[in-house]
Design a protein around this motif. Structure first.
Motif, PDB file in Angstrom:
ATOM      1  N   ASN A  96      -9.994 105.479 -15.413  1.00 50.12           N
ATOM      2  CA  ASN A  96      -8.981 104.466 -15.721  1.00 50.12           C
ATOM      3  C   ASN A  96      -8.249 104.018 -14.465  1.00 50.12           C
ATOM      4  OD1 ASN A  96      -9.583 104.594 -18.451  1.00 50.12           O
ATOM      5  ND2 ASN A  96      -7.987 106.109 -18.898  1.00 50.12           N
ATOM      6  N   PHE A  97      -7.930 104.977 -13.592  1.00 51.36           N
ATOM      7  CA  PHE A  97      -7.228 104.653 -12.354  1.00 51.36           C
ATOM      8  C   PHE A  97      -8.098 103.769 -11.456  1.00 51.36           C
ATOM      9  CE2 PHE A  97      -5.622 106.025  -8.038  1.00 51.36           C
ATOM     10  CZ  PHE A  97      -4.459 105.280  -8.121  1.00 51.36           C
ATOM     11  N   GLU A  98      -9.381 104.089 -11.401  1.00 50.13           N
ATOM     12  CA  GLU A  98     -10.311 103.292 -10.603  1.00 50.13           C
ATOM     13  C   GLU A  98     -10.450 101.885 -11.176  1.00 50.13           C
ATOM     14  OE1 GLU A  98     -12.857 102.469  -7.444  1.00 50.13           O
ATOM     15  OE2 GLU A  98     -11.495 104.164  -7.811  1.00 50.13           O
ATOM     16  N   ASN A  99     -10.501 101.771 -12.497  1.00 47.68           N
ATOM     17  CA  ASN A  99     -10.582 100.466 -13.151  1.00 47.68           C
ATOM     18  C   ASN A  99      -9.360  99.613 -12.831  1.00 47.68           C
ATOM     19  OD1 ASN A  99     -13.024 101.127 -14.325  1.00 47.68           O
ATOM     20  ND2 ASN A  99     -12.140 101.689 -16.309  1.00 47.68           N
ATOM     21  N   GLU A 100      -8.194 100.249 -12.845  1.00 45.78           N
ATOM     22  CA  GLU A 100      -6.961  99.533 -12.534  1.00 45.78           C
ATOM     23  C   GLU A 100      -6.961  99.036 -11.090  1.00 45.78           C
ATOM     24  OE1 GLU A 100      -3.683 102.027 -13.526  1.00 45.78           O
ATOM     25  OE2 GLU A 100      -4.373 102.324 -15.584  1.00 45.78           O
ATOM     26  N   LYS A 101      -7.483  99.825 -10.195  1.00 41.02           N
ATOM     27  CA  LYS A 101      -7.544  99.417  -8.784  1.00 41.02           C
ATOM     28  C   LYS A 101      -8.494  98.231  -8.607  1.00 41.02           C
ATOM     29  CE  LYS A 101      -8.411 103.496  -6.917  1.00 41.02           C
ATOM     30  NZ  LYS A 101      -8.654 104.504  -5.848  1.00 41.02           N
ATOM     31  N   ILE A 102      -9.579  98.217  -9.366  1.00 40.23           N
ATOM     32  CA  ILE A 102     -10.524  97.099  -9.296  1.00 40.23           C
ATOM     33  C   ILE A 102      -9.854  95.824  -9.802  1.00 40.23           C
ATOM     34  CG2 ILE A 102     -12.677  96.170 -10.244  1.00 40.23           C
ATOM     35  CD1 ILE A 102     -13.724  99.070 -10.308  1.00 40.23           C
ATOM     36  N   LEU A 103      -9.162  95.927 -10.930  1.00 45.46           N
ATOM     37  CA  LEU A 103      -8.431  94.773 -11.468  1.00 45.46           C
ATOM     38  C   LEU A 103      -7.368  94.296 -10.473  1.00 45.46           C
ATOM     39  CD1 LEU A 103      -7.837  95.722 -15.220  1.00 45.46           C
ATOM     40  CD2 LEU A 103      -9.222  93.830 -14.356  1.00 45.46           C
ATOM     41  N   GLU A 104      -6.673  95.242  -9.888  1.00 47.25           N
ATOM     42  CA  GLU A 104      -5.636  94.944  -8.902  1.00 47.25           C
ATOM     43  C   GLU A 104      -6.209  94.139  -7.740  1.00 47.25           C
ATOM     44  OE1 GLU A 104      -2.274  97.474  -6.389  1.00 47.25           O
ATOM     45  OE2 GLU A 104      -4.055  98.458  -7.181  1.00 47.25           O
ATOM     46  N   ALA A 105      -7.368  94.542  -7.243  1.00 48.26           N
ATOM     47  CA  ALA A 105      -8.000  93.861  -6.109  1.00 48.26           C
ATOM     48  C   ALA A 105      -8.443  92.449  -6.496  1.00 48.26           C
ATOM     49  CB  ALA A 105      -9.205  94.666  -5.633  1.00 48.26           C
ATOM     50  N   ILE A 106      -9.011  92.300  -7.677  1.00 46.47           N
ATOM     51  CA  ILE A 106      -9.504  90.996  -8.123  1.00 46.47           C
ATOM     52  C   ILE A 106      -8.351  90.008  -8.290  1.00 46.47           C
ATOM     53  CG2 ILE A 106     -10.605  89.747 -10.032  1.00 46.47           C
ATOM     54  CD1 ILE A 106     -12.315  92.234 -10.507  1.00 46.47           C
ATOM     55  N   ILE A 107      -7.280  90.446  -8.947  1.00 48.16           N
ATOM     56  CA  ILE A 107      -6.139  89.557  -9.193  1.00 48.16           C
ATOM     57  C   ILE A 107      -5.416  89.236  -7.883  1.00 48.16           C
ATOM     58  CG2 ILE A 107      -3.935  89.312 -10.403  1.00 48.16           C
ATOM     59  CD1 ILE A 107      -5.050  91.226 -12.535  1.00 48.16           C
ATOM     60  N   PHE A 108      -5.253  90.243  -7.037  1.00 55.65           N
ATOM     61  CA  PHE A 108      -4.535  90.048  -5.772  1.00 55.65           C
ATOM     62  C   PHE A 108      -5.260  89.062  -4.864  1.00 55.65           C
ATOM     63  CE2 PHE A 108      -3.598  91.130  -1.356  1.00 55.65           C
ATOM     64  CZ  PHE A 108      -2.207  91.090  -1.365  1.00 55.65           C
ATOM     65  N   SER A 109      -6.580  89.076  -4.870  1.00 54.52           N
ATOM     66  CA  SER A 109      -7.351  88.225  -3.960  1.00 54.52           C
ATOM     67  C   SER A 109      -7.475  86.788  -4.450  1.00 54.52           C
ATOM     68  CB  SER A 109      -8.763  88.806  -3.773  1.00 54.52           C
ATOM     69  OG  SER A 109      -9.471  88.823  -5.007  1.00 54.52           O
ATOM     70  N   SER A 110      -7.089  86.539  -5.690  1.00 54.75           N
ATOM     71  CA  SER A 110      -7.215  85.189  -6.241  1.00 54.75           C
ATOM     72  C   SER A 110      -6.019  84.318  -5.865  1.00 54.75           C
ATOM     73  CB  SER A 110      -7.349  85.253  -7.760  1.00 54.75           C
ATOM     74  OG  SER A 110      -7.370  83.951  -8.316  1.00 54.75           O
ATOM     75  N   THR A 111      -6.274  83.072  -5.553  1.00 54.62           N
ATOM     76  CA  THR A 111      -5.189  82.136  -5.225  1.00 54.62           C
ATOM     77  C   THR A 111      -4.557  81.543  -6.472  1.00 54.62           C
ATOM     78  OG1 THR A 111      -6.802  80.322  -5.045  1.00 54.62           O
ATOM     79  CG2 THR A 111      -6.232  81.506  -3.019  1.00 54.62           C
ATOM     80  N   GLU A 112      -5.208  81.735  -7.618  1.00 54.19           N
ATOM     81  CA  GLU A 112      -4.693  81.201  -8.871  1.00 54.19           C
ATOM     82  C   GLU A 112      -4.660  82.305  -9.929  1.00 54.19           C
ATOM     83  OE1 GLU A 112      -7.111  77.957 -10.056  1.00 54.19           O
ATOM     84  OE2 GLU A 112      -6.580  76.683  -8.346  1.00 54.19           O
ATOM     85  N   PRO A 113      -3.789  82.170 -10.925  1.00 50.38           N
ATOM     86  CA  PRO A 113      -3.768  83.143 -12.025  1.00 50.38           C
ATOM     87  C   PRO A 113      -5.137  83.214 -12.701  1.00 50.38           C
ATOM     88  CG  PRO A 113      -1.816  81.760 -12.085  1.00 50.38           C
ATOM     89  CD  PRO A 113      -2.719  81.149 -11.067  1.00 50.38           C
ATOM     90  N   LEU A 114      -5.532  84.403 -13.102  1.00 51.45           N
ATOM     91  CA  LEU A 114      -6.842  84.616 -13.706  1.00 51.45           C
ATOM     92  C   LEU A 114      -6.701  84.903 -15.193  1.00 51.45           C
ATOM     93  CD1 LEU A 114      -8.505  86.886 -10.984  1.00 51.45           C
ATOM     94  CD2 LEU A 114      -8.759  84.418 -11.300  1.00 51.45           C
ATOM     95  N   SER A 115      -7.573  84.287 -15.985  1.00 52.64           N
ATOM     96  CA  SER A 115      -7.535  84.485 -17.426  1.00 52.64           C
ATOM     97  C   SER A 115      -8.117  85.840 -17.787  1.00 52.64           C
ATOM     98  CB  SER A 115      -8.317  83.376 -18.138  1.00 52.64           C
ATOM     99  OG  SER A 115      -9.711  83.529 -17.891  1.00 52.64           O
ATOM    100  N   ILE A 116      -7.735  86.345 -18.941  1.00 52.91           N
ATOM    101  CA  ILE A 116      -8.241  87.641 -19.381  1.00 52.91           C
ATOM    102  C   ILE A 116      -9.737  87.558 -19.658  1.00 52.91           C
ATOM    103  CG2 ILE A 116      -7.765  87.261 -21.836  1.00 52.91           C
ATOM    104  CD1 ILE A 116      -6.878  90.271 -21.871  1.00 52.91           C
ATOM    105  N   ASN A 117     -10.211  86.375 -20.075  1.00 56.23           N
ATOM    106  CA  ASN A 117     -11.655  86.209 -20.287  1.00 56.23           C
ATOM    107  C   ASN A 117     -12.419  86.328 -18.976  1.00 56.23           C
ATOM    108  OD1 ASN A 117     -11.481  85.837 -23.061  1.00 56.23           O
ATOM    109  ND2 ASN A 117     -11.206  83.622 -22.882  1.00 56.23           N
ATOM    110  N   TYR A 118     -11.852  85.767 -17.905  1.00 48.77           N
ATOM    111  CA  TYR A 118     -12.486  85.879 -16.591  1.00 48.77           C
ATOM    112  C   TYR A 118     -12.531  87.343 -16.153  1.00 48.77           C
ATOM    113  CZ  TYR A 118     -13.255  85.423 -11.563  1.00 48.77           C
ATOM    114  OH  TYR A 118     -13.755  85.562 -10.283  1.00 48.77           O
ATOM    115  N   LEU A 119     -11.444  88.054 -16.382  1.00 46.69           N
ATOM    116  CA  LEU A 119     -11.382  89.460 -15.977  1.00 46.69           C
ATOM    117  C   LEU A 119     -12.351  90.310 -16.790  1.00 46.69           C
ATOM    118  CD1 LEU A 119      -7.513  89.794 -15.578  1.00 46.69           C
ATOM    119  CD2 LEU A 119      -9.219  89.709 -13.749  1.00 46.69           C
ATOM    120  N   LYS A 120     -12.523  89.977 -18.055  1.00 44.35           N
ATOM    121  CA  LYS A 120     -13.478  90.707 -18.893  1.00 44.35           C
ATOM    122  C   LYS A 120     -14.901  90.512 -18.385  1.00 44.35           C
ATOM    123  CE  LYS A 120     -10.936  90.802 -23.269  1.00 44.35           C
ATOM    124  NZ  LYS A 120     -10.888  90.294 -24.662  1.00 44.35           N
ATOM    125  N   LYS A 121     -15.218  89.261 -17.982  1.00 42.66           N
ATOM    126  CA  LYS A 121     -16.559  88.992 -17.456  1.00 42.66           C
ATOM    127  C   LYS A 121     -16.767  89.667 -16.103  1.00 42.66           C
ATOM    128  CE  LYS A 121     -17.096  84.524 -19.799  1.00 42.66           C
ATOM    129  NZ  LYS A 121     -17.241  83.059 -19.613  1.00 42.66           N
TER     130      LYS A 121
END
Length: 203
Positions: free
Chosen positions: A27-52
């Protein structure tokens, strides 16, 4: 018999603890992956995008909630903007930032009033906007709001002529620090911000 039974219980307990630790690490590793993806994006990301992007995360909502809780008391917060997520500076610490990147959108008085009408009455048609403001919309005013990305086209109204409707976007919510349309300030606050001047309070 009792001795063997006791050892079996101890082994089972050890196994449960080990599995629990593995789950926590995952779970901690999953959260870090999500953290990296959202942080690197210049725009807000939808939950559908994050699921994919993270199909291996079984409960992405829980992972996002955990991240939001972790950042809730920090200088940077993970915020939800409608169905999208983004990292934003905490309002409490924003005054300490000396270098800012601002979106410069110059809106006329008419454009501000029109934006306010759309925000509070969406989805709303052009005719309805004109009725509320009491004046006709001059050519190009709606185009200006569409170009700002604060307004977009909504569904067509099921009335004669099938007129298009206008709604605010996630860009609008993000710029004004709102999570959803229901978080819009009241009439007095909008008037003090210069978006409402001649409109009546019973709009």
């Amino acid at each position: 018999m009792n001795f063997i039974h006791k050892n079996e219980n101890e082994n089972f307990s050890d196994t449960k603890t080990h599995v629990s630790e593995l789950n926590n690490e995952t779970n901690f590793e999953n959260e870090k992956i999500l953290e990296a993806i959202i942080f690197s994006s210049t725009e807000p990301l939808s939950i559908n995008y994050l699921k994919k992007s993270c199909p291996f995360i079984e409960d992405i909502g829980a992972s996002l909630k955990s991240l939001m809780d972790f950042y809730s008391n920090r200088a940077v917060n993970l915020v939800k903007i409608n169905n999208t997520y983004a990292f934003r500076t905490s309002p409490y610490y924003s005054n300490h930032i000396t270098q800012k990147v601002e979106k410069k959108v110059k809106l006329s008085k008419a454009a501000k009033e029109t934006l306010a009408v759309i925000a509070y009455h969406q989805p709303v048609t052009r005719t309805e906007i004109e009725d509320i403001r009491g004046v006709s919309l001059h050519k190009g005013l709606i185009d200006t709001l569409l170009e700002s990305k604060w307004v977009s086209l909504g569904q067509r109204r099921n009335t004669p002529g099938m007129p298009v409707t206008y709604i605010t976007t996630n860009y609008f919510l993000d710029y004004f620090g709102l999570s959803k349309v229901k978080d819009l300030p009241n009439f007095k606050e909008m008037k003090e911000a210069g978006f409402l001047t001649d409109l009546k309070e019973d709009m």
